[in-house]
Design a protein around this motif. Structure first.
Motif, mmCIF file in Angstrom:
data_model
loop_
_atom_site.group_PDB
_atom_site.id
_atom_site.type_symbol
_atom_site.label_atom_id
_atom_site.label_comp_id
_atom_site.label_asym_id
_atom_site.label_seq_id
_atom_site.Cartn_x
_atom_site.Cartn_y
_atom_site.Cartn_z
ATOM 1 N N GLY A 55 0.830 -1.188 0.000
ATOM 2 C CA GLY A 55 0.000 0.000 0.000
ATOM 3 C C GLY A 55 0.865 1.238 0.000
ATOM 4 N N LEU A 56 0.394 2.285 0.652
ATOM 5 C CA LEU A 56 1.139 3.538 0.735
ATOM 6 C C LEU A 56 2.111 3.480 1.912
ATOM 7 C CD1 LEU A 56 -1.659 6.204 0.053
ATOM 8 C CD2 LEU A 56 0.102 5.378 -1.521
ATOM 9 N N SER A 70 -4.528 1.859 3.467
ATOM 10 C CA SER A 70 -4.055 1.982 2.095
ATOM 11 C C SER A 70 -3.784 0.634 1.439
ATOM 12 C CB SER A 70 -2.786 2.843 2.048
ATOM 13 O OG SER A 70 -1.702 2.203 2.683
ATOM 14 N N LEU A 73 -5.156 -0.303 -2.060
ATOM 15 C CA LEU A 73 -4.555 0.090 -3.330
ATOM 16 C C LEU A 73 -3.809 -1.059 -4.001
ATOM 17 C CD1 LEU A 73 -3.219 3.673 -2.508
ATOM 18 C CD2 LEU A 73 -5.444 2.985 -3.418
ATOM 19 N N SER A 90 -4.249 9.611 -4.097
ATOM 20 C CA SER A 90 -4.026 8.481 -5.000
ATOM 21 C C SER A 90 -5.132 8.484 -6.047
ATOM 22 C CB SER A 90 -4.010 7.160 -4.236
ATOM 23 O OG SER A 90 -5.260 6.907 -3.614
ATOM 24 N N TRP A 100 -5.388 11.018 1.346
ATOM 25 C CA TRP A 100 -4.905 10.316 2.526
ATOM 26 C C TRP A 100 -4.171 11.257 3.467
ATOM 27 C CZ3 TRP A 100 -6.059 5.119 2.811
ATOM 28 C CH2 TRP A 100 -6.417 4.491 1.609
ATOM 29 N N ALA A 106 -8.965 8.837 5.543
ATOM 30 C CA ALA A 106 -9.034 8.858 4.084
ATOM 31 C C ALA A 106 -10.358 9.448 3.638
ATOM 32 C CB ALA A 106 -8.859 7.461 3.518
#
Length: 326
Positions: A55-56, A70, A73, A90, A100, A106
């Protein structure tokens, strides 16, 4: 693949699997992720990268952590990241855009259905936020999308001349548009740009077949004659087109050489010099083509043959060309 200038003055770099920080003297390895890490952006006082396996991943100094939530994603297809003040946005090929924060808070942006459809079809490559809060989104197959500050689709720029060229990078300018990095070069796009439309309301009848510039004047050839763009009159702010060479029947073609405008019409060929019109012959001409740079000779093609029109001692003469018909 990734280089990020953080707000605290530090710099972050990443190859396909490693994220490093420049501490002023050397590169320091901070995080190792799954291949291929291709997206990064400034985030808080550090940076954030998209790890396709996690993810992030946010980094600040020597610490790294996955932003809560995240992980979604990982299944969103190709994504792009855009810095948004201290947050990151994103934009993904599944048609979603999410803002985010570091604590995992989020906010999904309310994209319109046309914007979602374009994102799903186009394949996201890159994104940048402009000073006014709007988003520029580059794609693989559909050029550039522009989302306004409310996430509404404000524009779509798909230039045919770009073909299938992918948008790899975007660089907004503070006042007059943005740069686009493509497969095969760069382009500068003015935004907001200006588009002037001239039609019958401003003196230009249908149907336009050509534009040409003679002696600094912009001329437009229509099937009804040639029109010249004239500056705005004192009492108005709009420029207008005015009749320059009227046609008795249909106008088919124009060409110019040596400051002479040649016009092919249903009633013959005309030569125009500084607004003065001379009829060269009276036979129908579908096309006209100058034979030299002075405008002293032209080739004209009609319904039943071709002919050369020549100027000698100020007089025009016609010579039919043999073995050419229809």
């Amino acid at each position: 693949w990734i280089s990020v200038a953080a707000r605290d003055g530090s710099a972050y770099f990443a190859d396909a699997t490693h994220l490093l920080r420049w501490n002023g003297k050397a590169l320091q390895l901070i995080y190792t992720g799954q291949p291929e890490m291709l997206q990064g952006a400034a985030f808080g006082n550090g940076a954030v990268v998209l790890d396709p396996g996690a993810g992030l991943v946010a980094v600040d100094g020597g610490a790294a952590f996955v932003i809560p939530g995240s992980e979604r994603l990982r299944h969103a297809g190709a994504c792009a990241l855009a810095s948004a003040q201290t947050d990151v946005i994103s934009i993904c090929s599944d048609g979603t855009a999410v803002r985010w924060r570091g604590d995992g808070d989020a906010l999904e942006l309310p994209l319109s259905e046309p914007a979602r459809t374009l994102l799903k079809r186009a394949g996201v490559t890159t994104a940048r936020m402009r000073d006014d809060g709007s988003l520029l989104i580059g794609t693989r197959r559909a050029g550039i999308l522009w989302l306004d500050e409310h996430a509404a689709l404000g524009g779509h720029l798909a230039i045919p001349e770009w073909g299938e060229s992918r948008v790899f990078s975007l660089l907004p300018r503070s006042s007059d548009g943005f740069w686009v990095g493509l497969d095969y070069g760069v382009a500068h796009v003015e935004s907001p740009g200006q588009l002037m439309r001239y039609d019958a309301l401003l003196g230009l009848p249908r149907a336009i077949i050509a534009t040409i510039r003679v002696d600094g004047a912009l001329l437009v050839a229509t099937t009804r004659g040639v029109y010249r763009l004239a500056p705005a009159a004192a009492e108005t702010t709009l420029a207008r087109f005015e009749s320059y060479v009227p046609a008795q029947t249909t106008l088919f073609a124009v060409a110019q050489a040596g400051g002479v405008l040649f016009v092919a019409t249903g009633e013959g060929v005309y030569a125009v010099v500084k607004g003065h019109v001379t009829k060269l012959d009276a036979e129908l001409a579908y096309s006209v083509f100058p034979l030299d740079e002075t405008g002293a000779a032209v080739l004209a093609g009609g319904l039943s043959g071709a002919r050369v029109l020549s100027q000698i001692d100020g007089h025009w003469s016609t010579r039919e060309l043999p073995q050419i018909d229809q």
